[in-house]
Design an enzyme around this catalytic site. Structure first.
Site, short mmCIF file in Angstrom:
data_model
loop_
_atom_site.label_atom_id
_atom_site.label_comp_id
_atom_site.label_asym_id
_atom_site.label_seq_id
_atom_site.Cartn_x
_atom_site.Cartn_y
_atom_site.Cartn_z
N HIS A 17 0.84 -1.21 0.00
CA HIS A 17 0.00 0.00 0.00
C HIS A 17 0.87 1.25 0.00
O HIS A 17 0.60 2.21 -0.73
CB HIS A 17 -0.88 0.05 1.26
CG HIS A 17 -1.94 -1.02 1.35
ND1 HIS A 17 -2.14 -1.78 2.48
CD2 HIS A 17 -2.87 -1.45 0.45
CE1 HIS A 17 -3.15 -2.61 2.28
NE2 HIS A 17 -3.60 -2.45 1.06
N LYS A 41 -17.74 -5.29 8.43
CA LYS A 41 -16.51 -6.07 8.35
C LYS A 41 -15.86 -6.15 9.72
O LYS A 41 -15.76 -5.13 10.41
CB LYS A 41 -15.54 -5.40 7.36
CG LYS A 41 -15.00 -6.34 6.30
CD LYS A 41 -14.16 -5.55 5.32
CE LYS A 41 -13.45 -6.44 4.33
NZ LYS A 41 -12.68 -5.67 3.37
N ARG A 90 -2.32 -6.26 -8.21
CA ARG A 90 -1.20 -7.15 -7.92
C ARG A 90 -1.04 -8.21 -8.99
O ARG A 90 0.04 -8.54 -9.42
CB ARG A 90 -1.41 -7.84 -6.56
CG ARG A 90 -1.21 -6.93 -5.39
CD ARG A 90 -1.71 -7.56 -4.15
NE ARG A 90 -3.12 -7.88 -4.29
CZ ARG A 90 -3.91 -8.24 -3.29
NH1 ARG A 90 -3.43 -8.38 -2.09
NH2 ARG A 90 -5.19 -8.49 -3.50
N SER A 128 -3.21 -7.61 3.20
CA SER A 128 -3.44 -7.42 4.64
C SER A 128 -3.85 -8.76 5.28
O SER A 128 -3.49 -9.04 6.42
CB SER A 128 -4.54 -6.39 4.86
OG SER A 128 -4.17 -5.16 4.31
#
Ligand code: PNS
Length: 165
Positions: A17, A41, A90, A128
């Protein structure tokens, strides 16, 4: 003024990030890092913790601001008068989801453009989720996250950094 936003959950922010933030900040005049406050979440870090961690590790970049937002990204962009969304890609596996979000956002507000930065190869494996998985088992996360955050992540799992790291 070209104002962009790099939105995400950042739970926690990774070196991948940070790389995207540094590069995006060179493209736009002002970059908001927008941390999604998603109560649905189950986050490891609270919204305030995530915002202050990102503030800390981006303090050296003059045109970066960190904020949190609720609800739709396009609505928040209207509020802060931003037109550009930055997202990191990615691998091809990211593409389908990212394309869907980008096209939806542009359908809702045609003035919004999404730009994708390909993640630095050094961090193309990183997420993450992987960081949390590693930390929860006491694995070495020092290559994955900024140094200042390592202890705070282990602490969430009642752990300390592995010896010698
Ligand atoms: O880091 P993440 O969790 O992959 O980020 C996803 C994020 C925050 C960019 C995305 O979920 C988002 O923009 N959420 C806000 C709600 C919204 O606008 N949804 C519409 C996208 S279809």
């Amino acid at each position: 003024m070209k104002r962009g936003i790099y939105p995400g959950s950042f739970d926690p922010v990774t070196k991948g990030h940070v790389d995207v933030i540094e590069r995006a900040a060179r493209i736009v005049d002002e970059l908001y890092v927008g941390v999604l406050n998603n109560s649905a979440k189950n986050s490891l870090f609270s919204i305030n913790e995530r915002v202050s961690m990102i503030e800390e590790i981006t303090a050296h970049i003059g045109n970066v601001r960190v904020s949190s937002f609720n609800g739709l990204l396009v609505d928040y962009m209207e509020e802060i008068d931003a037109r550009i969304i930055v997202r990191g890609l990615r691998a091809i596996s990211d593409f389908e989801y990212e394309l869907q979000i980008a096209q939806t956002n542009s359908r809702v507000n045609p003035n919004v453009e999404t730009i994708f930065l390909t993640t630095n190869l050094k961090y193309s494996y990183l997420s993450s989720t992987i960081v949390k998985e590693f930390a929860s088992y006491g694995g070495d996360i020092s290559h994955f996250v900024p140094e200042q955050l390592v202890d705070r992540i282990y602490a969430k799992y009642g752990r300390t950094a592995p010896q010698g790291k």
